[in-house]
Design a protein around this motif. Structure first.
Motif, PDB file in Angstrom:
ATOM      1  N   THR A  82       0.798  -1.113  -0.049  1.00 13.01           N
ATOM      2  CA  THR A  82      -0.052  -0.078  -0.027  1.00 13.01           C
ATOM      3  C   THR A  82       0.840   1.298   0.066  1.00 13.01           C
ATOM      4  OG1 THR A  82      -1.683  -1.292   1.272  1.00 13.01           O
ATOM      5  CG2 THR A  82      -1.869   1.045   1.265  1.00 13.01           C
ATOM      6  N   ARG A  91      -4.302 -10.678  -5.471  1.00 11.99           N
ATOM      7  CA  ARG A  91      -5.515 -10.098  -4.478  1.00 11.99           C
ATOM      8  C   ARG A  91      -4.825  -9.186  -3.550  1.00 11.99           C
ATOM      9  NH1 ARG A  91      -6.158 -11.493   0.493  1.00 11.99           N
ATOM     10  NH2 ARG A  91      -5.040 -13.432   0.386  1.00 11.99           N
ATOM     11  N   GLU A  95      -5.799  -5.321  -3.541  1.00 16.92           N
ATOM     12  CA  GLU A  95      -6.153  -4.608  -2.325  1.00 16.92           C
ATOM     13  C   GLU A  95      -5.335  -3.330  -1.983  1.00 16.92           C
ATOM     14  OE1 GLU A  95      -6.626  -6.498   2.188  1.00 16.92           O
ATOM     15  OE2 GLU A  95      -6.601  -7.737   0.579  1.00 16.92           O
TER      16      GLU A  95
END
Ligand SMILES: C[S@@+](CC[C@H](N)C(=O)[O-])C[C@H]1O[C@@H](n2cnc3c(N)ncnc32)[C@H](O)[C@@H]1O
Length: 286
Positions: A141, A203, A207
């Motif tokens: 992230t 995934r 995300e």
């Protein structure tokens, strides 16, 4: 994350740094240059172009960072971060010997935050390093945050599901040895093995805010001639086997070799076979 409840382990990244410092001199040529081949594939897939700014997290000996630096050229830059000083030293030496002036290598333990401002880089690379970091999703992230729109992330990870029956049996054994061992062997909390599975990685990347990744893989392997050669090879397969196997005295080691030889004999053609498999993913900023 490593276990921190054990008072003998003051910093969870220490055993990882110790392992890579011990490995540094062997790292590039180990297993007939496996790491160099994996790094070179990652660089090709990440397709750096002149003038780009890049961040390489867990840069090790600089196999990825220095190759990227020569492709982005003097108008581009590469920042490499690593927790192991011995690996970093090699990265800097390689940079100097190749006459690269656009690299900076810094000693840093990356856990879940990156200390850079938003949108600073065109490319973030993680060459087989994500599985060692404190919080892999948080780091992905953060990688998205420090990338400019239109940038990309490129990663390689070991794909553990493709191990052979011989490897499975051996690592099962190591589990037992670890449980009985006098020393608390540092281990990650929770398994990191699924991270290298293409679906898991996809995934996580989605995300973390990335677009659809392109994934590919590299698999290689061989057969070891003896129990002793097998143990020598597996010692360098990660911080946990290294921490355990390097504590064995000659008697314990001899017992392990004998037991391993007997077990492998039962496996027939599968005996002493191993694979080293890697997943690669490149994803754009969404
Ligand atoms: C398998 S090596 C990969 C090196 C290099 N990226 C390559 O592709 O050859 C993993 C590297 O990640 C580094 N590393 C592990 N945990 C780290 C952390 N928390 N912060 C920074 N570097 C870390 C290790 O020291 C090691 O050099």
């Amino acid at each position: 994350m490593m276990r921190t409840s054990d008072p003998r382990i003051s910093d969870p990244a220490e055993p990882i740094a110790d392992f890579f410092d011990a490995f540094a001199a062997l790292y590039d040529d180990w297993a007939r240059g496996l790491h160099s081949r994996v790094a070179s594939r990652l660089v090709t897939l990440s397709a750096p172009t002149p003038g780009e700014d890049c961040l390489d997290v867990g840069c090790g000996t600089g196999l990825v960072a220095n190759a990227v630096a020569s492709l982005v050229g003097p108008r581009g830059t590469v920042v490499g971060l690593d927790v192991a000083p011995g690996m970093l030293r090699r990265a800097r030496d390689r940079s100097r010997s190749e006459g690269l002036r656009n690299t900076v290598f810094e000693h840093e333990r990356v856990s879940h935050r990156l200390r850079f401002q938003d949108g600073l880089f065109d490319l973030v690379t993680l060459g087989t390093s994500l599985a060692f970091l404190g919080d892999p999703l948080a780091v992905l992230t953060e990688a998205r945050r420090v990338l400019r729109d239109g940038g990309r992330i490129a990663l390689s990870l070991r794909r553990r599901s493709l191990v052979t029956p011989a490897q499975e049996a051996f690592f099962g054994w190591l589990e037992e040895l670890t449980a009985q061992h006098w020393r608390a062997i540092p281990r990650p909390q929770g398994s990191r093995s699924p991270l290298g599975e293409p679906q898991t990685l996809r995934r996580l990347l989605l995300e973390a805010g990335f677009g659809e990744p392109v994934t590919t893989m590299l698999a290689t392997g061989s057969q070891m001639p003896s129990a002793s050669a097998w143990i020598d090879h597996m010692t360098w397969s990660g911080p946990w086997p290294w921490a355990l196997l390097t504590t064995l005295g000659p008697t314990e080691r001899g017992r392990l070799e004998a037991a391993l030889g007997r077990e492998m004999e039962r496996m027939g053609d599968e005996a002493f076979h191993y694979t080293d498999a890697f997943t690669f993913a490149v994803a754009p900023t969404a």
